[in-house]
Design a protein around this motif. Structure first.
Motif: not given
Length: 367
Positions: A324, A328-329, A332, A335, A338-339, A341, A343-344
């Motif tokens: 990621v 982004d992280l 968010c 993590m 972020a997942k 959304k 993004l990971v």
């Protein structure tokens, strides 16, 4: 990666090194006070680590590092062994890049080996000694290539032509880094370990009284900046004495001192960041409760080789990388978010690492 800090005697080279590493190398007002190269490992400033440390409530933060070597002062004739010339040339040959400190201040209490301040002359004194040393190396290789070509092996003709181009450049007093090479040519030039092929940052060392002044108002420093620009090299203006004083302060005091000087960050931070760029390095990040860490790799490194920086087993058994982008992280906040959304990303063996990739490697090594 290793950078050599070079310059004529009494230009502020060891003072700057002291500030970089807190190593306390002896600074005396006479040439060659730095006889054995002092080595210091320096953290690369990276605010992203502090952000990740808060997100993960981390116990340990480990930044990326660069190694600096304080190399004995050079004088005219070093290429022929004058002064500490042979030692200087051997030490600089072992580095990946050069920080060339240039004196840009007047001080009657500090002796100048040439009798007066002239930044361009000082730069060319060192550059010419390196040019002469390289010309000696290239000439020997050229003679050998020409003799081998007489045996009928055409590869030596190509080698001789390349060496002649390099020799012509050196005979004009120009460093090899000003030439352009193809991929195969560059690999060959790298194998020669030429001193003037190394990338360089010119550090214009100004007086404390000149701190905060506009660059155009700094007569000597501007000469250094202009010289670097003409060569296509990097440069920065720095006051080694101020940086040494800053390095002795506590973080809060340092911040206040910088604010009083009207500066956003120290010259040392700028130097370390510039050195990182000069070497073509990037940092990918790993994060967890135990440790947040920045790992140094060359720009263009693929995921398996980046994993190998952590442990060779990671490279041998590489399966994939969960990645990621740091921004982004940070946006968010975790993590997990972020997942959610999307993004990971899952990246394979051909993925080229980017600066700021927050990464988890998956691997499997069979027994």
């Amino acid at each position: 990666m290793k950078l050599g800090v070079v310059g004529l005697p009494n230009v502020g080279k060891s003072t700057l090194f002291n500030a970089i590493t807190h190593a306390g190398a002896e600074c005396a007002n006479y040439p060659f006070c730095t006889i054995e190269p002092n080595v210091g490992v320096v953290a690369v400033p990276d605010a992203r680590l502090d952000v990740l440390a808060k997100l993960y409530n981390t116990k340990k933060v480990t930044p990326a590092v660069i190694e600096f070597v304080d190399i004995a002062g050079l004088v005219k004739g070093a290429s022929k062994g004058e002064g500490l010339g042979n030692q200087f040339l051997a030490n600089i040959r072992e580095t990946d890049a050069v920080v060339h400190v240039v004196r840009c201040f007047e001080d009657e209490n500090i002796t100048h080996v040439e009798g007066g301040v002239d930044p361009v002359r000082d730069i060319e004194t060192i550059n010419l000694e390196l040019v002469f040393a390289d010309l000696d190396t290239v000439s020997k290789r050229l003679d050998k290539a020409k003799n081998m070509f007489k045996t009928g092996d055409k590869k030596y003709q190509i080698e001789a032509e390349l060496l002649e181009r390099i020799a012509d450049c050196l005979k004009e007093g120009k460093p090899v880094r000003t030439l352009s090479f193809g991929e195969e040519e560059k690999a060959y030039v790298d194998s020669l370990f030429l001193l003037t092929a190394k990338p360089v940052i010119y550090a214009a060392n100004i007086a404390e009284a000149d701190m905060g002044k506009e660059e155009n108002a700094l007569f000597y420093a501007k000469k250094v900046v202009d010289y670097a620009a003409a060569e296509g090299a990097e440069s920065l203006v720095i006051c080694a004495k101020t940086e040494e004083e800053l390095s002795m302060l506590e973080p809060e005091e340092r911040t206040m001192f910088l604010e009083e000087l009207g500066l956003k960050e120290s010259g040392l931070n700028r130097l370390v960041k510039a050195s990182y760029r000069l070497l073509g390095l990037i940092s990918y990040l790993t994060a967890g409760e135990k440790e947040v860490r920045a790992w140094t790799v060359k720009a263009g490194t693929k995921a398996p080789q980046a994993a190998g920086k952590i442990h060779t087993d990671f490279e041998k058994g590489f399966i994939r990388a969960e990645i990621v982008a740091f921004d982004d992280l940070k946006a968010c906040g975790s993590m997990a978010a972020a997942k959610e959304k999307g993004l990971v990303r899952l990246e394979g063996k051909d993925y080229v690492m980017h600066d700021g990739d927050v990464t988890l490697f998956r691997f499997n090594v069979s027994k």
